[in-house]
Write a protein that holds these residues in place. Sequence first.
Motif, mmCIF file in Angstrom:
data_model
loop_
_atom_site.group_PDB
_atom_site.id
_atom_site.type_symbol
_atom_site.label_atom_id
_atom_site.label_comp_id
_atom_site.label_asym_id
_atom_site.label_seq_id
_atom_site.Cartn_x
_atom_site.Cartn_y
_atom_site.Cartn_z
ATOM 1 N N SER A 29 85.238 80.448 58.845
ATOM 2 C CA SER A 29 85.396 79.771 60.131
ATOM 3 C C SER A 29 86.831 79.294 60.351
ATOM 4 O O SER A 29 87.190 78.896 61.455
ATOM 5 N N ASN A 30 87.650 79.355 59.316
ATOM 6 C CA ASN A 30 89.062 78.978 59.441
ATOM 7 C C ASN A 30 89.973 80.172 59.730
ATOM 8 O O ASN A 30 91.190 80.023 59.760
ATOM 9 N N SER A 51 89.427 84.297 67.896
ATOM 10 C CA SER A 51 90.073 83.150 67.265
ATOM 11 C C SER A 51 89.054 82.309 66.512
ATOM 12 O O SER A 51 87.839 82.552 66.563
ATOM 13 N N LYS A 52 89.544 81.276 65.864
ATOM 14 C CA LYS A 52 88.667 80.367 65.131
ATOM 15 C C LYS A 52 87.683 79.680 66.077
ATOM 16 O O LYS A 52 86.562 79.344 65.694
ATOM 17 N N ALA A 96 93.013 89.455 59.206
ATOM 18 C CA ALA A 96 92.666 88.036 59.251
ATOM 19 C C ALA A 96 93.921 87.186 59.137
ATOM 20 O O ALA A 96 94.914 87.589 58.510
ATOM 21 N N GLU A 97 93.839 86.008 59.724
ATOM 22 C CA GLU A 97 94.964 85.081 59.679
ATOM 23 C C GLU A 97 94.440 83.653 59.690
ATOM 24 O O GLU A 97 93.582 83.308 60.504
ATOM 25 N N GLY A 105 100.011 87.938 67.461
ATOM 26 C CA GLY A 105 99.626 89.257 66.990
ATOM 27 C C GLY A 105 99.973 89.536 65.548
ATOM 28 O O GLY A 105 100.001 90.699 65.135
ATOM 29 N N LEU A 106 100.221 88.462 64.777
ATOM 30 C CA LEU A 106 100.608 88.608 63.376
ATOM 31 C C LEU A 106 99.471 88.165 62.465
ATOM 32 O O LEU A 106 98.922 87.081 62.645
ATOM 33 N N TYR A 107 99.153 89.004 61.498
ATOM 34 C CA TYR A 107 98.051 88.730 60.589
ATOM 35 C C TYR A 107 98.512 88.954 59.155
ATOM 36 O O TYR A 107 99.205 89.929 58.861
#
Length: 120
Positions: A29-30, A51-52, A96-97, A105-107
Amino acid sequence: VQLQASGGGLVQAGGSLRLSCAASGRTFSNLAMAWFRQAPGKEREFVMTISKSGATRYAESVKGRFTISGDDAKNTVYLQMNNLKPEDTAVYYCAAEEGSQWSRGLYSYWGQGTQVTVSS
């Protein structure tokens, strides 16, 4: 974070597939989760993200056809792909990020990819 993508395959144009990406190593969930794809001879491109908080973004090329969703209980994100077209043929990667850079747009974390082939 370890990501395991699955669900790819061969489908006729107009058909559907659902990709899954199971995450481990972090609290699901994070995480902001996303799908990217790379066709032969082309650069990797963004497909969809969630998103989260559950907000979603998508590429115009998949608008109205693809849906992204997450299941916190299963630590899994899904990409439901309907009305597939031959131009959707690509290797699909989940990403994932944990931080805020997903909005740019960065993971940081990437899965191994799953092949989707759409025949005409």
